[in-house]
Design an enzyme around this catalytic site. Sequence first.
Site, PDB file in Angstrom:
ATOM      1  N   ALA A  68      65.302  61.185 -40.586  1.00  0.00           N
ATOM      2  CA  ALA A  68      64.149  61.475 -39.738  1.00  0.00           C
ATOM      3  C   ALA A  68      63.817  60.206 -38.957  1.00  0.00           C
ATOM      4  O   ALA A  68      64.208  59.113 -39.354  1.00  0.00           O
ATOM      5  CB  ALA A  68      62.980  61.880 -40.614  1.00  0.00           C
ATOM      6  N   GLY A 107      66.959  62.912 -43.755  1.00  0.00           N
ATOM      7  CA  GLY A 107      67.047  64.123 -42.938  1.00  0.00           C
ATOM      8  C   GLY A 107      68.462  64.365 -42.428  1.00  0.00           C
ATOM      9  O   GLY A 107      68.853  65.509 -42.187  1.00  0.00           O
ATOM     10  N   GLU A 110      70.096  66.142 -45.074  1.00  0.00           N
ATOM     11  CA  GLU A 110      69.483  67.477 -45.175  1.00  0.00           C
ATOM     12  C   GLU A 110      70.032  68.415 -44.093  1.00  0.00           C
ATOM     13  O   GLU A 110      70.226  69.608 -44.328  1.00  0.00           O
ATOM     14  CB  GLU A 110      67.958  67.369 -45.102  1.00  0.00           C
ATOM     15  CG  GLU A 110      67.383  66.746 -46.382  1.00  0.00           C
ATOM     16  CD  GLU A 110      65.888  66.534 -46.332  1.00  0.00           C
ATOM     17  OE1 GLU A 110      65.439  65.799 -45.423  1.00  0.00           O
ATOM     18  OE2 GLU A 110      65.165  67.094 -47.169  1.00  0.00           O
ATOM     19  N   GLU A 130      64.642  58.653 -49.252  1.00  0.00           N
ATOM     20  CA  GLU A 130      63.214  58.768 -48.944  1.00  0.00           C
ATOM     21  C   GLU A 130      62.326  58.039 -49.943  1.00  0.00           C
ATOM     22  O   GLU A 130      61.275  57.506 -49.578  1.00  0.00           O
ATOM     23  CB  GLU A 130      62.803  60.243 -48.875  1.00  0.00           C
ATOM     24  CG  GLU A 130      63.274  60.977 -47.641  1.00  0.00           C
ATOM     25  CD  GLU A 130      64.693  61.528 -47.744  1.00  0.00           C
ATOM     26  OE1 GLU A 130      65.429  61.148 -48.685  1.00  0.00           O
ATOM     27  OE2 GLU A 130      65.069  62.340 -46.882  1.00  0.00           O
TER      28      GLU A 130
END
Length: 706
Positions: A68, A107, A110, A130
Amino acid sequence: MALNAVPEVVTTERRHSVLLVSIDNPPVNALSVDVRRGLVAAIDAAEADGAVAAVLIVGAGRNFIAGADIREFGKPPQSPSLPEVCHRIEACSKPVVAAIQGAALGGGLEIALSAHYRLAVTSARLGLPEVQLGLIPGSGGTQRAPRLIGAKAALDLILSGRHVAPKEALTLGLIDRLGEGTDAMAEGLNYAQELVAARAPVRRTRDANALTDQETQRAAIEAARADTARKSRSLFSPMKIIEAVEAALTLPFDEGLALERKLFLQCIDSPQRAGLIHAFFAEREVLNAPETKAAKPRPVNSCGIIGGGTMGAGIAVAMLDAGLPVTMIERDEPSLARGRAHVEKVYDGLVKKGRLTPGAKAAVMARFTGSTSYDALAQTDLVVEAVFEDMAVKKAVFAELGRVCKMGAVLATNTSYLDIDEIAASTSRPGDVLGLHFFSPANIMKLLEIVVPAKVNADVVATGFELAKKLKKTPVRAGVCDGFIGNRILAVYRQAADHMMEDGASPYQIDQAVRDFGYPMGPFEVSDLAGGDIGWATRKRKAATRDPKARYVQIADRICERGWFGQKTGRGYYLYVEGARTGTPDPEVTAIIDAERQRAGITPRPFSDEEIMRRYMAAMVNEGANVVHQRIALRPLDVDVTFLYGYGFPRHRGGPMHYADTVGLSQVLADIREFAREDSLFWQPSPLLVELVERGANFASLNQSE
Ligand code: COA
Ligand code: NAD
């Protein structure tokens, strides 16, 4: 492309029946809002185009996707969210393949987990880091990873945040195929075409079944819970991670996702998230110093070290570990033999633990030579001096270096406190002299203060930064003063701790309060570990220049006078029974403290842990502000990084200056003014702190101004 148009960060292109979706968002393909939009549009395009039979997602440049966009955390969310993008990819009716090189983190992984098939080439590093930012994976990672690889492996990955290489990822089942070459796009296209030819079905991770053996999975969750309660008790996000992964076992996929989201948002709102993300950016921002922008580093392919004591040997190991040849200079043959033995001992330890083969040790030691003659340094690119902390000795060393070293050699001192301008003035070439302040043990500790004297050339400073990179250390630029950034501030808050000890708090209570704040050790434990004699010698050296009006606590001197220097002598503030590494409180030390209180005419009073930390931090922050005010540190974030990397400051609090912002600078100033009523000489508010409070500004505002 039209003028002012934003460059496309996601492009699509059809290769036969495969829609190639390429993410190109430098520097690391973070999933900023444009990338998220582009990915959704690409999946829409794939669905709409009858000629497309499969989708391939790749990253341009060195990485797949680094995660992210960390800069967006804490800001108003923009649609589509990452969970929506992941859902859209997973729901695609045509097979989606992710081909990974470089980072597939957070992310990024993910996204890959939402694809139906995954391939990685050798450069790939997969992980869900994270937790290191105070978060949990928030886009299905906690639900998809356990379904794919089981709860145990998923928890290990998510709680550690570690990066997994492709071979291990294949064993775990995180990827389906190891690419043979280095070109993820080419490998991915082959794979996608193979899948199309084989009419491979869409295969959604939400339907994967690695969680079937409920009992084993439950045991893994309970084990992780117990382990986390023991090891990460002050951290917020690890328990949330366990809760989310447990939901993968107990709840249907969509409900699990909803819980994950809720827990993720709680983490986003936590001060720990802000502290850890501040640390992430600060440790990168410290690399930007005026000299690193202005000048190119000089090449360093060999290194000389003067002195083979504690520091010289540690620095030698750091240099050898970085692949450099090292020449050590000592006063005489016996000292040289001792220096060499110190270096060998480190590698022998590794051999004993099975982390190094005897052959590899021999290969490293082949790069090490020693001499008692400075002439051996004639061709060396960089020299680090680590002799006794004595100006006359250092000056004599630098005069020699000026005589023997080739022109352009970088001449560094590892002094802790001495005036490097004065040391530089003792050579014929002050432009080549800087401070490289390593921390003990120098081969382990990550901080390197790059101390910049008045006359040094910019390229010499840039060389210091480049060397730090080679040594895998974190450099912080510091100006010349007594103690530079770290030790100067340390001296002040250590005094605050001594004052509290004399006023009524025991060293054991102070250590406990400091540990509860998040430090691995308290100040008196650190003193026992480092050796009380080091501080004692410094105090004696500075005795003549001490302000006679300043408060001076003599307890440490009384302890040192007995020869109690800490762990190495079996007792200091604590008792260390038979070489134990953790000490127990010592009633005789308590008696010494009582006697000293009486001598000083002090009636002891009780301290709460909260007051201890308020004073400890106020002293640290106030001197930190002075250091920034006097440009010894470029910005408050340089102070933060110094304390995170050199002094064990708890990372989730971001560093002392970030912490002060979270408390509020007006509160810190009010504390200092309150404490000043007892001791106005010690508690003098920093002019910078006063100015910031008057302007209603904070330290963070000074980080952004550079
Ligand atoms: N979001 C925004 N910016 C990011 C980023 C992210 N996820 N990851 C890296 N960056 C930025 C860095 O701040 C740096 O910016 P700067 O050049 O302005 O200082 C730049 O990208 C390069 O990063 P750097 O770490 O210096 O490069 P590297 O090649 O040494 O390492 C990574 C690359 C991806 C391994 C490393 O940046 C990393 O671990 N990033 C964080 C990954 C992560 O935690 N992802 C999960 C987020 S939920
Ligand atoms: P030390 O006493 O362990 O080692 C000093 C070494 O220098 C000895 O082996 C001595 O024989 C050698 N030496 C002295 N004069 C010499 C000369 N003229 N030529 C060659 N060798 C000579 O000291 P140390 O703890 O390693 O500290 C060295 C320097 O590093 C000091 O300036 C100290 O302030 C600084 N420093 C120490 C620490 C620490 O934690 N110990 C941390 C950072 C910086």
